[in-house]
Enzyme design. Structure first.
Site, short mmCIF file in Angstrom:
data_model
loop_
_atom_site.label_atom_id
_atom_site.label_comp_id
_atom_site.label_asym_id
_atom_site.label_seq_id
_atom_site.Cartn_x
_atom_site.Cartn_y
_atom_site.Cartn_z
N CYS A 3 0.83 -1.22 0.00
CA CYS A 3 0.00 0.00 0.00
C CYS A 3 0.86 1.26 0.00
O CYS A 3 0.49 2.27 0.60
CB CYS A 3 -0.96 0.01 1.19
SG CYS A 3 -2.19 -1.30 1.13
N ASN A 4 2.01 1.20 -0.67
CA ASN A 4 2.89 2.37 -0.80
C ASN A 4 3.40 2.38 -2.23
O ASN A 4 4.55 2.06 -2.50
CB ASN A 4 4.05 2.30 0.19
CG ASN A 4 4.87 3.58 0.23
OD1 ASN A 4 4.88 4.35 -0.74
ND2 ASN A 4 5.56 3.81 1.33
#
Length: 865
Positions: A420-421
């Site tokens: 999630c980056n």
């Protein structure tokens, strides 16, 4: 080097869930301790806690306890209620959403002309990216800065005319309808993580004061001298293993999730708001408990003056908040406080990093590409995360899904992907926005297993440590990586204790992490089936050949029809349970009749497989067609019978259920309490249920045929609860070739391996066949020729091939004993490479005359290659 031996001594007692498992996903969620959970349960059983919105004695106890915990959390971050407000939220993401929803970019109501900008660092969690969509209509610009751009933006600043510390507004005198009467002032917001959840790099906390006082020099924008800058610090990853001292570092907003620190409770976080920034948040929505007064027929309401009361909509999760006390106690008791915790985690991380960095293939090429420019030496610059990708000896990347597959075989729990980056993922992997969009158009989405596109990684492997991690955990990770992926090492890598590791003393010495040493490698002179030596075939030039090249070198390809024989037919009535061997069997519209029509689930409805419960392979189903019964047997127990004609209407008490199988929703019904009790008693786990797929369920296969086949079957093939296809084909020549290769590679001697040791020479051909859980077993021809099959003719019936089956650690389960070993997945990974293919998916075309179709042992199989 600071290492917490207290945690190591108490680990078996405090973390029994770690038995036979290596958990290295602490950046995702750290673990709760036994004494912590016991303390929570004792607290809840000893006190009567009521809804804080009531006014009785139990309500007052909850309110007073929450107030004390609110104060203690502030103290944990070295601050107090005079400096910061603490708003309880559902987590870091919810905290960021509050800031995005409520931050005002101008001191004048809805004055877009005087609005400030929203700026964020490229290396940010998706939740920070999401803020831009909320603020886009309220600010004058949105900027995403990489680290080089950030360095430029921090230079050549003109000091603002307003001292940030002098703009404090008392939150108790501000509400959503209050705006300063002075001329409008732009208010800009910068968001960044204290620690990257991708690489573990810690970004400078000194940025905060600099930005508050001088702002940012953004490209193409001239800022007003009166503009105010505010900083939101995403501290979720940072505070999991580092001390955040808000008496020194004073961001305007801080977001945290408590399960990152001490594992329990989940779904609870906080937004800390400095008193100087409280006036920038203007709230619109109100829920239960956040207004002092409202009217139903007129748009009138008044928020509470206290910031926490204003923003904590609805009833607080008061029992979860009360549980925080015991999490804070645990960190102090087991880890010795956050500073000691940080030093311990860095010690384990250094050990893993330096040893991983030193691993090299026999040709000298490094095994790992480690992301991040930090040196893993200082607490101020690095957290407990090591993110990397692996490469083969020829320099080609190994996909993260393949690494994860072997990690599961060794009971190593890590994380893969982009975490999630996407900003950090793009930066470190060199993925442009154009490439990201092209990958998405090609079908790649976040969280899937499409790990390589055009040979380039779409994500990475992340190993992260927590306060209960040990040197043994790091060593186990290193062993699985080197054992599974290191090609032709000049010597077998060993990972000894670092020189500062003194288990027999209370205080470790401060010595640097040592590099791994090596032991002489004993050459194996066993030969392959064609007479070439092991070192030539596996450790020599062939190890750098592609999978297709290896296949081409041993398989004679033809385009004619080739004759083979069916030797075995298996169906698996209950998914993941024992095989039922037959001499002939009828086909249905979903594959073999009754194949994978039933499934076991636990008391929460989650499917039970052999990965979670190995002993279910000993649960043997038998289908009695004469008496129309499904008969279940288990070693040492009497059998149990179920009628085959049982369906949702057969039993009036049957419960309809919806379960997930390989991501698909499957409509099922419960087979009743009697079989549930029998299963629970024999498997030793309470609450097991047997579910059956409903006859009209519409689940369909997503696989495509290897070549277009003319047929009237225009719809996608219907599917039972099999993973991907109606049929799985396995060939004995491939099994026999794998047997030889397993013996050639030999068994790795690992004294710390908790599995029952299995010699490759002791795994028979039939044992291997059962491990691959094929429906149709075929003999004759060359090994792995099935990889190129397109269609098969079996007794005038057509079977269409749909590509290779990618294997997981389930093939390491001995289907006759329930014991687990590393083979044959280890050999297949080293030999067959990416996705570990073995066997092929297939489906049977329906008969044109709509007559019954059968498969029989001894059938002639004509292969089109």
């Amino acid at each position: 080097m600071m290492y917490n031996y207290l945690v190591e001594d108490a680990r078996n007692q405090e973390f029994p869930q770690l038995k036979d498992a290596v958990y290295v996903d602490h950046a995702g969620a750290t673990l709760y301790s036994s004494s912590q959970v016991d303390a929570v349960h004792h607290d809840l059983m000893s006190h009567l806690y009521g809804n804080p919105h009531s006014h009785n004695a139990s309500s007052k106890l909850s309110t007073d306890t929450i107030d004390q915990i609110r104060y203690r959390v502030l103290k944990f971050f070295k601050t107090n209620p005079e400096e910061y407000n603490l708003i309880f939220t559902s987590g870091c993401t919810a905290s960021l959403r509050i800031v995005a929803d409520c931050f005002t970019f101008s001191t004048e109501k809805e004055d877009s002309q005087s609005a400030g900008v929203f700026c964020y660092l490229e290396d940010n969690h998706t939740s920070v990216q999401g803020m831009r969509e909320v603020v886009a209509g309220r600010c004058q610009g949105i900027y995403c800065l990489d680290e080089n751009e950030m360095t430029t933006a921090l230079t050549n600043q003109t000091p603002t005319s307003v001292n940030h510390a002098e703009t404090q507004e008392n939150s108790s005198s501000v509400d959503s309808d209050h705006y300063p009467t002075s001329s409008a002032t732009a208010q800009s917001l910068f968001a960044y993580p204290a620690q990257s959840n991708f690489s573990g790099k810690k970004h400078p906390l000194k940025w905060i004061k600099h930005i508050q006082e001088k702002g940012l020099n953004l490209p193409g924008r001239s800022s007003s001298r009166s503009e105010k800058w505010f900083v939101v610090l995403d501290a979720a990853a940072y505070v999991s293993t580092s001390e955040l001292n808000l008496s020194i570092t004073k961001p305007d907003f801080v977001t945290v999730s408590f399960y990152k620190i001490f594992g329990y409770p989940t779904g609870l976080g906080a937004l800390l708001v400095s008193k100087s920034a409280a006036g920038t948040l203007r709230k619109t929505y109100f829920g239960g408990g956040t207004v002092a007064m409202s009217t139903a027929k007129e748009r009138f309401h008044a928020f509470w003056k206290s910031l926490p009361e204003r923003f904590e909509d609805g009833t607080l999760p008061f029992l979860n908040i009360i549980s925080l006390k015991h999490g804070l106690d645990t960190v102090q008791k087991l880890a010795g406080g956050m500073l000691n915790l940080s030093k311990h985690v860095l010690a384990v991380t250094q050990y893993f990093y330096h040893n991983l960095k030193s691993l090299k293939h026999g040709n000298g090429h490094p095994l790992a590409v480690i992301y991040g420019s930090q040196t893993f030496e200082e607490l101020s610059s690095q957290g407990g995360i090591v993110t990397f990708n692996l490469k083969r000896s020829d320099g080609k990347f190994i996909g993260y899904a393949e690494v994860d597959k072997f990690a599961q075989l060794h009971d190593v729990h890590l994380r893969t992907g982009c975490f999630c980056n996407i900003g950090a993922c793009q930066f470190y992997l060199g993925l442009s926005s154009k490439v990201i969009k092209e990958n998405f158009a090609a079908g790649h989405v976040c969280g899937d297993n499409v790990d390589l596109i055009n040979g380039q990684p779409t994500g990475a492997v992340r190993i992260s440590f927590g306060y209960m991690s040990t040197i043994a955990d790091a060593r186990a990770c290193l062993r699985f990586i080197s054992d599974s992926f290191l090609e032709n090492p000049s010597s077998i890598p060993v990972f000894p204790d670092p020189s500062w590791y003194k288990k027999d003393v209370n205080q470790p010495t401060s010595e640097p992490v040592i590099q791994p040493t090596s032991e002489p490698h004993q050459k194996n002179d066993l030969c392959t089936h064609d007479g070439t030596s092991l070192s030539d075939r596996v450790n020599g030039p062939v190890s750098s050949m592609s999978t297709n090249e290896i296949r081409a070198s041993s398989v004679s390809m033809t385009c004619s029809l080739t004759e083979r024989k069916v030797t075995d037919i298996y169906l698996y009535p209950i998914k993941s349970c024992g095989a039922f061997r037959v001499s002939e069997w009828e086909m249905s519209s979903k594959g073999l009749l009754y194949d994978r029509e039933w499934v076991l689930v636990n008391d929460t409805g989650v499917t039970i497989g052999q990965k979670r419960e190995p002993k279910i392979c000993l649960l043997s189903p038998y289908i009695d067609l004469t008496n129309k019964k499904l008969i279940l047997s288990f070693p040492g127990s009497s059998s149990f019978e179920l009628p085959l004609d049982q369906d949702a209407t057969f039993d009036a008490t049957a419960n309809f259920c919806t379960n997930k199988v390989c991501g698909d929703r499957v409509n099922t019904f419960d087979c009743g309490d009697a079989v549930s009790d029998w299963l629970s008693e024999n498997l030793g786990t309470s609450g097991i249920r047997l579910l059956r797929q409903q006859e009209d369920d519409t689940r369909a296969s997503k696989l495509k045929d290897k070549e277009l086949v003319a047929s009237e079957d225009k719809d996608k093939p219907k599917l039972s609860m099999a993973n991907e296809s109606q049929l799985l084909l396995v060939t004995r020549p491939s099994v026999r070739e794998l047997q030889k290769k397993m013996v050639e590679l030999g068994q790795v001697d690992d004294a710390e391996d908790t599995r029952v040791p299995t010699s490759p020479a002791d795994i028979t051909e039939d044992n291997l066949v059962l491990r691959f859980r094929g429906n149709v077993v075929i003999d004759g021809g060359e090994a792995f020729e099935e990889d190129n099959w397109s269609t098969l003719l079996v007794s005038d019936q057509t079977i269409v091939c749909q590509g290779p089956c990618s294997r997981c650690q389930m093939i390491c389960m001995d289907q006759e004993t329930g014991q687990k070993s590393r083979e044959p997945l280890r050999t297949l990974g080293l030999w067959r490479g990416k996705k570990v293919p073995f066997g092929v998916h297939a489906r049977m075309l329906p008969s044109a005359e709509d007559s019954r179709q059968f498969l029989r042992v001894g059938d002639t199989v004509l292969i089109k290659q």
